[in-house]
Write an enzyme that holds these catalytic residues in place. Structure first.
Site: not given
Ligand code: 28G
Length: 660
Positions: A440, A517
């Site tokens: 990410e 997240d």
């Protein structure tokens, strides 16, 4: 009748007289390079070749059988033949000059040195002689004809007097030319090399068995143990076969005697000798037209190659060998030691140095001449023919294998070329052993690139939240950069074109931050794989990395914890509640030093992975596929109310699991 470029006009009433455009010799002295390819050592020996060729032409035409070459000193060469002798009478076009003088002082268009480049044989005798004359400071021509001996002397192309009778020549005929190359053209140090001239003479003798060449050289020009003799008689009745045997004395051969023949077809001659050299030896193909070397090959070589490959193929066909159809001329002739000599009526040459035969008919004619005899030669010894055919088939197999390997290499190279720019690929191409980390963001990507084992671990940073495939349209899906990068890196296409065999990595590892997240991104990626590449998930190739959220240190001791639960357990069990334990919480993977990321999350020896599984049936055998589809749709799909319902229905389980 020629155009500005010296090309003969194409008229129907074409004959020898109207292709000739006669010119003075000034252009030759002005631009010698145009006529003999330079002014160096090679060009100097070119002069000798021109004169020798004229004698050879007279011999090949059947009018001479002896040629003498005498290197009198380093700059004086005499060549003599016992032919008819250059015509000495008055030239019809120039009544005050002898034919000899015209031959020696006029440039012949349509000859070897003009654009068309016809060979000297076939009525174009003496074409190169004027060029040699122009570039010689002293040249003497002597003719024995009609029992009279004639002489004429020239300097730099100009006669020093007329052709004169100098005596009787009761027992001889022929032409003799002695010349000294002009130092103004070739420089003061210009010298003939005995070895070059000797080899030239020897090769001519090999090429035309009907001639004896006598070689003589001033002994002062030879070294003490020079391999070049001071005197020799060069005569090879065995012709090309002798030449080939000589050229291959120190080489291993596949057949004991070469395939050598001489054939006359429509008044033209075709001669060849071919053998096959042992493994590891380089082959060669020396070809000639009218005894002039053609090192750049041409139509005669093409015809010869076709005869050999077609002959071998048809022998294969005859004995029922199916693989024979696949051999090429290169397969058939690899390792071949080949001499080919053709004698053509009107040969045409091309190329900078006119060393390539371009006569169109020569391909068909040579093939025809060779093919007929080759078929006979093959059937005369079936064992030998089979041996040669098998060797050619082996080369064809090798060639095909190499081509395939090259294609595979090229394909993987282009695949590598088409990889997304931000992918840090691994160096190993053993796909089973490799891993791709999907990370990410760029900052975590940077850490992961430093922490990885670059041999087997690749890293693809993805920008933030990827597209939710469960709620996006198909067009949006295919236009999405992150997802197309992902499928490029994986080497597989999403959807119905997916092929597991193309997958470039053994494991695909989703590595996101240990926060909400991160969990969301992992869920989006899993949704993508589940929807677009379910085979990958079914095969157990998708994993979730387990990065820690906490680091606990006390003294020299460090422990990592995946979540609060683990953190508390470690506090109790490892540090037993005593002393101050330093706890740090990682905000993201990008914050973790690469060495720690490696140890905790990436190094196969110390990390833990979760395998994403896709059970098709539950423990009692019920089909789970529909259930899984529904669940993914509920949790990830467009309809928020389904999600809301699921959370409401499962809140109790979730709370129970949370232990609160
Ligand atoms: C010694 C060094 C180089 C040569 C001959 C013989 C003839 C010849 C040479 O004729 C003119 C043009 C085409 C026929 C030919 C003699 C026919 C009858 C010759 C040589 C006339 C040139 N009698 N030997 N040129 N051709 N040897 N050796 O140069 O129509 S040049």
């Amino acid at each position: 009748m020629a155009d500005l470029f010296g090309n003969a006009a194409k008229t129907d009433d074409y004959d020898a007289s109207n292709i000739e455009v006669l010119e003075g010799l000034e252009p030759v002295r002005h631009r010698p390079g145009m006529y003999i390819g330079g002014t160096d050592d090679r060009a100097l020996h070119h002069l000798a070749a021109e004169i020798l060729d004229n004698s050879m032409d007279e011999a090949v035409a059947g009018h001479a059988n002896r040629i003498d070459i005498h290197l009198e000193s380093a700059d004086r060469l005499t060549i003599r033949d016992n032919g008819r002798g250059m015509p000495t009478g008055k030239h019809p076009k120039f009544p005050d000059q002898s034919a000899v003088e015209v031959i020696m002082t006029t440039l012949h268009a349509g000859g070897k040195f003009s654009g068309k480049a016809y060979a000297t044989s076939g009525g174009l005798h003496g074409v190169g002689a004027s060029v040699v004359n122009a570039l010689s400071s002293d040249l003497m021509v002597e003719i024995a004809r009609d029992k009279i001996l004639f002489q004429q002397r020239f300097s730099r192309g100009k006669p020093l007097g007329p052709l004169v009778e100098v005596g009787a020549a009761p027992n001889r005929r022929g032409t003799s030319v002695s010349f000294t190359p002009d130092t103004e053209i070739f420089g003061a140090g210009a010298k003939f090399r005995p070895a070059t001239l000797y080899r030239m003479a020897r090769s001519k003798a090999y090429l035309f068995a009907g001639v004896e060449i006598r070689w003589r050289c001033d002994p002062a020009l030879l070294g003490n143990d020079d391999p070049i003799p001071a005197e020799a008689s060069l005569h090879y009745p065995g012709g090309l076969a002798d030449y080939l045997t000589d050229a291959t004395t120190d080489k291993a051969l596949m057949i004991s005697t070469p395939f050598a023949e001489a054939v006359e077809l429509d008044g033209q001659k075709f001669e060849w000798a071919i053998t096959w050299l042992g493994p590891g030896e380089d082959g060669f193909f020396h070809s000639y037209c009218n005894t002039v070397p053609t090192p750049s090959g041409g139509t005669h070589e093409t015809g010869f190659r076709q005869a050999i490959v077609r002959g071998l193929r048809s022998f294969g066909d005859l004995v029922g060998n199916k693989k024979a159809a696949d051999i090429t001329a290169d397969d058939a002739l690899a390792g071949g030691g080949i001499m080919l000599s053709v004698f053509l009526r009107d040969p045409q040459f091309q190329g900078q140095t006119k060393d390539r035969l371009v006569s169109t008919d020569a391909t068909r004619q040579t093939e025809q001449a060779v093919r007929d005899r080759f078929d006979q030669w093959l059937s005369a010894d079936a064992g030998r023919a089979t041996f040669l055919l098998d060797a050619a088939i082996e080369r064809a197999d090798d060639r095909k294998r190499r081509k395939k390997e090259k294609e595979v290499a090229r394909k993987s190279a282009t695949r590598r070329l088409r990889l997304p720019g931000k992918l840090a690929d691994c160096s190993s191409s053993d796909h089973e052993a490799t891993e791709l980390f999907l990370v990410e963001g760029d900052s975590a990507g940077g850490s992961a690139k430093q922490a990885r084992d670059r041999k087997i671990q690749a890293v693809l940073p993805l920008r933030g939240k990827i597209l939710n495939v469960a709620s996006a349209s198909t067009e949006k899906l295919s236009a999405n950069q992150e997802l197309s990068d992902l499928s490029l890196a994986l080497g597989v296409k999403p959807g119905k074109d997916f092929r597991l065999d193309d997958l470039r990595y053994g494991r695909i590892i989703i590595m996101t931050d240990a926060d909400v997240d991160g969990a969301h991104i992992a869920a989006l990626l899993m949704t993508y794989f589940y929807r677009e590449m379910p085979q990958l998930v079914e095969a157990g190739r998708l994993y979730l990395a387990q990065p820690p959220l906490y680091r606990l240190t006390q003294g020299g001791k460090t422990v990592y914890a995946l979540d609060e639960e683990q953190r508390e357990a470690s506090m109790k069990n490892i540090f037993d509640g005593r002393g101050k334990v330093e706890i740090s919480r990682f905000k993201g993977l990008g914050e973790m030093p690469p060495s720690q990321l490696k140890e905790t999350t990436m190094n196969p020896a110390s990390r833990r992975l979760l395998q994403v599984s896709l059970p098709l049936r539950d423990s009692v055998g019920a089909d789970l596929r529909r259930h899984t589809d529904q669940l993914v749709n509920t949790l990830m799909g467009k309809k928020a109310e389904l999600r809301f319902g699921y959370i409401r229905d499962h809140a109790e389980d979730a709370l129970a699991n949370l232990d609160v």
